[in-house]
Scaffold this active site. Structure first.
Site, mmCIF file in Angstrom:
data_model
loop_
_atom_site.group_PDB
_atom_site.id
_atom_site.type_symbol
_atom_site.label_atom_id
_atom_site.label_comp_id
_atom_site.label_asym_id
_atom_site.label_seq_id
_atom_site.Cartn_x
_atom_site.Cartn_y
_atom_site.Cartn_z
ATOM 1 C CB SER A 90 -0.890 0.000 1.255
ATOM 2 O OG SER A 90 -1.500 1.250 1.443
ATOM 3 C CE1 TYR A 124 -4.249 -2.056 4.700
ATOM 4 C CE2 TYR A 124 -3.590 0.191 4.172
ATOM 5 C CZ TYR A 124 -3.967 -1.069 3.766
ATOM 6 O OH TYR A 124 -4.053 -1.367 2.424
#
Length: 349
Positions: free
Chosen positions: A141, A166
């Site tokens: 990501s 995350y």
């Protein structure tokens, strides 16, 4: 060739699985269909793929629309179930798009990220290692760039300062993958996705939230008082890039220097790429394009920057262009128009 695609009830996994089947590959999709966001969208994607609920856990279903496409409802963290699936199916390649997503959700639900993104991912690595998988492509990501403010973000830069769990879990996936590439020769390629959008997109993302609020005549929450920019990347451009990567397992970089290590490659068969539009868009311009597509003005609720968020993302995709001739082609205006058409059809709005 049989390919495992995890996260096929999710946005990117759903579109990737269909694209691979249309190219003649045999695909097994996996998803646990969790309720992080509206499961009706996930069920809709599965119906579009030719599967009908209910989905019994651990049972393999075959699509009634796409020959060569199958689906199993299963958790990545189910060690025995994953081992059984790999032994029965004999995958040549795997693409991991299953993960607990979301920056803000990780502030209040940290264990969900440990279970799926860490425990689940080590299960996947072990299965690939023991079943002669030729190439593992995994979703990282743009969030891994964290406090790094040097833009455009480069895969050759240091990313040791994540600002959400995350992001830390995605950085961990990169480290875990390199370890398996080094120890066991498992070819691994990580893709750092940049703000993917389009039809069938995630209901927790800005475009979906804005569209729903505007159609219901509610104000939209605009963080950092609108001073945000994102490298919005249309789903078709993302899928095309992922397929190109899947088709090209990495080899070790013969020029990699352990005294001056490049984070994007290794002496092991390991590679990292940014996959984005390489053209950041101001949030206010994005909203303006949505207003045009919907034919109505947005009421804006201007708010400060949220914890875990970054004000700007901008992908340097030169490596992907050079190595695999990657060329995103969809403008934000065109992509938003397609999303709005899908949204109105799906929700009868």
């Amino acid at each position: 060739m049989k390919i495992l695609v995890t996260g096929t009830a999710g946005f990117i996994g759903f579109r990737l699985a269909l694209a691979l089947v249309e190219k003649g590959f045999e695909v097994v999709g996996l998803d646990n269909i969790n309720d992080y966001y509206d499961v009706q969208v996930k069920y809709g994607r599965l119906r579009e793929s030719g599967f009908q609920e209910p989905y019994d856990y651990g049972r393999l279903y075959h699509s009634d629309k796409y020959p060569g496409l199958s689906f199993i409802r299963q958790n990545l963290e189910d060690r025995e179930g994953m081992q059984r699936l790999f032994q029965e199916q004999g995958f040549s390649r795997a693409c991991n798009l299953a993960a607990q997503a979301g920056v803000r959700y990780s502030l209040t639900n940290p264990y969900a990220y440990v279970d799926s993104n860490l425990v689940g991912y080590i299960n996947l690595l072990e299965c690939c290692r023991h079943n002669q998988v030729e190439h593992l492509v995994f979703a990282s990501s743009s969030s891994v760039y964290g406090l790094n403010e040097t833009q455009p973000f480069s895969v050759h830069a240091n990313v040791d300062h994540p600002i959400s769990l995350y992001a830390a879990s995605k950085k961990s996936n990169e480290l875990m993958s390199h370890t398996y590439a080094h120890l066991y020769g498992l070819p691994c390629t990580g893709l750092r996705f940049f703000t993917v959008y389009g039809p069938w997109g995630r209901p927790d993302m800005a475009l979906f939230l804005f569209t729903r609020a505007m159609l219901e005549d509610r104000p939209i929450d605009v963080f950092n008082h609108g001073r945000m920019q994102r490298d919005f990347t249309y789903i078709d451009d993302i899928v095309e890039g992922v397929i190109r990567v899947l088709d090209n397992p990495p080899a070790g970089n013969p020029h990699w220097d352990p005294k001056n290590p490049d984070p994007a490659s290794s002496s092991a068969p390991y590679r990292l790429y940014n996959i984005g539009n390489n053209n950041p868009v101001q949030l206010m311009d994005f909203i303006q394009a949505l207003e045009k597509a919907l034919g109505k003005k947005a009421q804006k609720n201007l708010l400060p920057l949220q914890p875990g968020d970054v004000p700007s993302t901008y992908a340097d995709v030169d490596d992907l262009v050079r190595d695999l001739d990657y060329k995103p082609e969809t403008s934000v205006e065109e992509g938003i128009e397609r999303f709005v058409k899908w949204y109105r059809d799906f929700f009868q709005a």
